[in-house]
Design a protein around this motif. Sequence first.
Motif, mmCIF file in Angstrom:
data_model
loop_
_atom_site.group_PDB
_atom_site.id
_atom_site.type_symbol
_atom_site.label_atom_id
_atom_site.label_comp_id
_atom_site.label_asym_id
_atom_site.label_seq_id
_atom_site.Cartn_x
_atom_site.Cartn_y
_atom_site.Cartn_z
ATOM 1 N N PRO A 32 12.402 -7.455 -37.019
ATOM 2 C CA PRO A 32 12.648 -6.164 -36.595
ATOM 3 C C PRO A 32 11.604 -5.148 -37.384
ATOM 4 C CG PRO A 32 14.437 -7.178 -37.421
ATOM 5 C CD PRO A 32 13.339 -8.035 -37.730
ATOM 6 N N MET A 33 11.237 -4.148 -37.032
ATOM 7 C CA MET A 33 10.526 -3.048 -37.435
ATOM 8 C C MET A 33 11.361 -2.430 -38.567
ATOM 9 S SD MET A 33 8.813 0.371 -35.981
ATOM 10 C CE MET A 33 7.966 -0.356 -34.592
ATOM 11 N N LYS A 34 10.990 -1.929 -39.818
ATOM 12 C CA LYS A 34 11.748 -1.277 -40.760
ATOM 13 C C LYS A 34 11.096 0.081 -40.862
ATOM 14 C CE LYS A 34 13.118 -4.921 -43.722
ATOM 15 N NZ LYS A 34 13.344 -5.559 -45.147
ATOM 16 N N SER A 35 11.518 0.884 -41.661
ATOM 17 C CA SER A 35 11.305 2.323 -41.865
ATOM 18 C C SER A 35 9.660 2.620 -42.307
ATOM 19 C CB SER A 35 12.065 2.967 -43.053
ATOM 20 O OG SER A 35 11.838 2.315 -44.196
ATOM 21 N N LEU A 36 9.204 1.780 -43.234
ATOM 22 C CA LEU A 36 7.778 2.414 -43.360
ATOM 23 C C LEU A 36 6.924 2.154 -42.176
ATOM 24 C CD1 LEU A 36 5.742 3.180 -45.832
ATOM 25 C CD2 LEU A 36 5.584 0.594 -46.348
#
Length: 79
Positions: A32-36
């Motif tokens: 899954p995509m993270k914040s950065l």
Amino acid sequence: YPRDKEAGVRYFRHIGIYAFRKHALLDFYRLPMKSLEASEKLEQLRYLEYGKKIKMVETSHAGIGIDTPEDLEKARRML
């Protein structure tokens, strides 16, 4: 982003050329995509945020950025 240009930090320009083995690409797709990555819109940051390695090579080649149809036409004229 260099907010203080006098801080003495060396910055590099990014040229993105990606090569994945099949397993690595499937692994990337499942993470899954993270914040950065979400904030900077740079997909390679997903790998880094998960502690994976990315090989980078320093070059003096500037290249031509092509992000729009207009950029493509400009590159065609240059070549």
